[in-house]
Design a protein around this motif. Structure first.
Motif: not given
Lengths: 430, 164
Positions: B91-103
C-alpha cells in the motif's frame, strides 16, 4: 519464561553502550586483557571450540573449528567481520552495530589474536550509514585507549581494523562474494574449494565471522566455555538474538537461550498474535528457510530441532504470518527478492529466479493456470543444488513448503482468478 | 582528473591493499561529490587503479548504491520484502508512486526526488520502513509518507549517498 540472563543485549535501552566509559565501567575490555595476558592464541581457540559456539550468520558452522582450519604455513592471515546483514527478516546485526559496537570490537580483537591475524577488515553493509558512523566513532575511541594499534594493552600483539562499506548487494553477505567485494571486484561468489581458510582475501588464509559471533567471544573468555555450553541444547548452545517480525504484537530482537519452543518465542517474547488470529506459517530462519506451521509450534528453536523439521535456524529471523496472510503473495515477495539479488553467475539461479517470479506473480494476479501449478510442483529439483552458492538454493524452500501445506490456496487463485483472501481483485505492484 | 580528486584517490589507495581495493571507496567518494557516478569518475577510477574503463564500469554496475545516472538530491528507498509487505509496504509503494508520479527507479520531472523499491533494509520490526538518503524512517503509513515528503521538500540534504 525459561530463566536466562542475556549478555549481548544486557543494559540495552538503559545505558549508552556505545560510550567507551560506560563499556569499560561494566568490565569492557577485561576479556581482551585477560586473553592477551593469560592465554596463548591456541588456548583461546581451544576455549571457543570447547564452548560449541556456532556461527550466528546463517550456516551455523562451529567457530572454533573454522579458526583451527587455518594452515600453519607462515602466510599472513586476515580476519573479516561480516556485517552485511540483509537476509529477509534479520535485523540483529544492525542493532549490535548501532547500539553495542564496543563488544564487537573487543570480540574482533580477541578473535584476531586467537588466529594471529595481520589485519581485521570490518565489512559494513552500504545501507547501514548510521551504524557505520557509530562504529567508526567507537573505533576511534578504542584506538585512543590503546586497544587497537601497536602493542595492544601493553602486550606484544598489534593489529588494526580497516572499515569497508558495502555498496548495495545482498550476495556480498556470502563470504567469498564479500571477499571479492573487499578486493574491489564484483561481489560474485567464488567456487569452493579452495575455502577462505586456505585462499581467502588476496589469496591468503582468511576467517570470515559474523558480527554476533564475534560479539559473543568476550563473554566466552570471561565466563568460560562451560558457562556457554551449559545454555540450551548440547549441540546448539548459547545465547542467540532472534529477530521476530510479521504478525506478532511485539516485533523486535530478543536474546534467548537456544532450545526454547517456537511457542514460547512467539507468545512470551514477541507478545503473541493479534486477538483472534492463528498462526498460518512461520519462516524460522530468514528468507531462505522453509516454513513451519501451527502444528510445529512446540518445536525447539535450535539448529537440530529445526533441521529435523526440514528447515533451519539460519540467521535467526522469525517472520510470522497469521491467517490473514496470502501465502501466494508472501511467496512471490520472497522469490522476487532472490531474483533481484541473484548475481547472475549460475544459470539455474539467474534464469530460474526470473521464471519462478513471473509464474508466481501470474498466480497472485489471478492470471495463473493449472499448468502453472503443475510446473511449480516440479521446479524445485531443477534449481536447488545446482548453483555455486546458497542463493539459488534459497529460491524454492519457502514456496515449496507452503505449496505442499496449502495446495488449495494456490489452486484457489487459479479457480477464482483472484486472491481468495481478499474480497476484491488483488493489487499486484510487482 | 582534478588535483583534489587525484589526491583523494591516492590517499584511499594508500589506506587499502592495492588500487582495486580502493575502487569502491573511490567511486563512493566521487558519487558524494558529483551526485552520481559520472562517466568522468569512471575514467578517473580507471586511471588511478590501472583497471580498464570496461572493468570499472562492470564493477560499478554490480552495486545498487552506485548510480551511473543522475539522481535526485533526495533518494527514497522503500522496502518491499516479506516483513514490510506483511506490514503494509504494498500500500505504501502504491501511494508513493502515485504521490511522486514515478515508477520504481524513477526520478521526478523536476529532478528532485528519486524513488526506488528495495529489498530488506533490516528494520523488519518497524514495518513498513524506508530510507531517505540512507536514513531510516519506521512504521511509515501513507499519511506519514506525505508528512515526510513535505519535510524533505524544505530540506537541503548534505548528500543523497554520503560516502562517510
Amino acid at each position: 519464561m525459561t530463566p536466562f540472563e542475556p549478555v549481548l543485549t544486557k543494559g540495552l535501552g538503559e545505558l549508552d553502550l556505545a560510550d567507551i566509559d560506560v563499556y569499560e565501567s561494566r568490565g569492557g575490555f577485561g576479556a581482551l586483557r585477560k586473553a592477551l595476558r593469560d592465554l596463548t592464541p591456541d588456548a583461546v581457540v581451544s576455549e571457543v571450540s570447547a564452548s560449541n559456539l556456532r556461527g550466528r550468520g546463517g550456516a551455523g558452522f562451529p567457530t572454533g573449528k573454522k579458526w583451527s582450519f587455518l594452515p600453519k604455513d607462515g602466510r599472513p592471515r586476515y580476519l573479516v567481520c561480516n556485517c552485511d546483514e540483509a537476509e529477509p527478516g534479520t535485523f540483529k546485526d544492525r542493532m549490535l552495530l548501532e547500539k553495542t559496537p564496543l563488544q564487537i570490537i573487543e570480540g574482533l580483537l580477541i578473535s584476531a589474536y586467537a588466529i594471529q591475524a595481520k589485519e581485521i577488515i570490518m565489512y559494513i553493509r552500504g545501507e547501514f550509514l548510521e551504524g557505520y558512523r557509530v562504529f567508526k566513532n567507537a573505533l576511534d575511541a578504542v584506538r585512543s585507549r590503546g586497544y587497537v594499534g601497536q602493542k595492544i594493552a601493553g602486550s606484544d600483539f598489534s593489529i588494526d581494523i580497516l572499515l569497508h562499506r558495502g555498496a548495495g548487494a545482498y550476495i556480498c553477505g556470502e563470504e567469498t562474494a564479500l571477499l571479492n567485494s573487499v578486493e574491489g571486484k564484483r561481489g560474485e561468489p567464488r567456487l569452493k574449494p579452495p575455502f577462505p581458510a586456505n585462499a581467502g582475501l588476496y589469496g591468503m588464509p582468511t576467517v570470515v565471522n559474523n558480527v554476533e559471533t564475534v560479539a559473543l567471544v568476550p563473554y566466552i573468555m570471561t565466563r568460560g566455555a562451560k558457562w556457554f555450553a551449559s545454555i540450551g541444547p548440547e549441540k546448539s548452545p548459547g545465547p542467540k538474538i532472534v529477530s521476530v517480525s510479521g504478525h506478532v504484537q511485539r516485533p523486535g530482537n530478543y536474546e534467548i537461550p537456544l532450545g526454547i519452543s517456537m511457542r514460547e518465542l512467539i507468545d512470551e517474547y514477541a507478545g503473541g498474535l493479534r486477538p483472534g488470529r492463528r498462526v498460518k506459517a512461520i519462516q524460522p530462519g530468514g528468507g531462505s528457510s522453509a516454513a513451519i506451521f501451527e502444528e510445529d509450534l512446540d518445536t525447539g528453536y535450535d539448529y537440530e530441532s529445526l533441521a529435523a523439521k526440514r528447515t533451519m535456524l539460519g540467521s535467526g529471523a522469525v517472520v510470522v504470518m497469521d491467517d490473514t496472510a496470502c501465502l501466494v503473495r508472501s511467496s512471490m515477495t520472497l522469490v522476487r527478492f532472490f531474483e533481484k539479488e541473484s548475481c547472475g553467475q549460475c544459470t539455474p539461479c539467474r534464469e530460474g529466479g526470473q521464471w519462478v517470479h513471473r509464474l508466481v506473480a501470474r498466480l497472485e494476479a489471478g492470471e495463473g493456470t493449472d499448468a502453472d501449478l503443475r510446473v511449480l510442483n516440479t521446479i524445485n529439483t531443477t534449481i536447488t543444488g545446482t548453483n555455486l552458492c546458497p542463493l539459488g538454493d534459497s529460491i524454492m524452500p519457502f514456496l515449496s513448503s507452503v505449496l505442499t501445506r496449502f495446495p488449495d490456496e494456490f489452486a484457489a487463485h487459479v479457480k477464482l482468478a483472484r486472491c481468495p483472501l481478499s474480497a476484491g481483485s488483488s493489487e499486484s505492484a510487482a | 582528473m582534478t588535483p583534489a580528486r587525484e589526491a583523494k584517490g591516492k590517499t584511499l589507495i594508500a589506506a587499502h591493499h592495492d588500487g582495486q581495493s580502493a575502487l569502491i571507496p573511490f567511486l563512493q567518494y566521487c558519487q558524494e561529490e558529483d551526485g552520481y557516478v559520472t562517466p568522468t569518475a569512471l575514467d578517473d577510477a580507471a586511471t588511478l587503479t590501472g583497471l580498464t574503463r570496461g572493468e570499472v564500469e562492470s564493477i560499478a554496475s554490480f552495486y545498487s548504491l552506485l548510480f551511473q545516472r543522475p539522481i535526485g538530491k533526495h533518494v527514497i528507498q522503500v522496502c518491499r520484502t516479506l516483513a514490510c509487505m506483511l506490514g503494509g509496504a504494498d500500500e505504501l509503494r502504491a501511494h508513493a508512486r502515485a504521490r511522486l508520479g514515478v515508477t520504481d527507479g524513477g526520478t521526478t520531472s523536476d529532478g528532485v526526488f528519486t524513488y526506488e523499491e528495495v529489498e530488506c533494509l533490516a528494520a523488519c520490526d518497524k514495518a513498513p520502513c524506508l530510507q531517505h538518503n540512507l536514513r531510516y524512517h519506521y512504521n511509515v503509513t501513507p499519511a506519514e509518507f506525505d508528512r515526510l515528503l513535505e519535510q524533505w521538500k524544505n530540506e537541503r540534504p548534505e548528500a543523497a549517498m554520503p560516502a562517510e
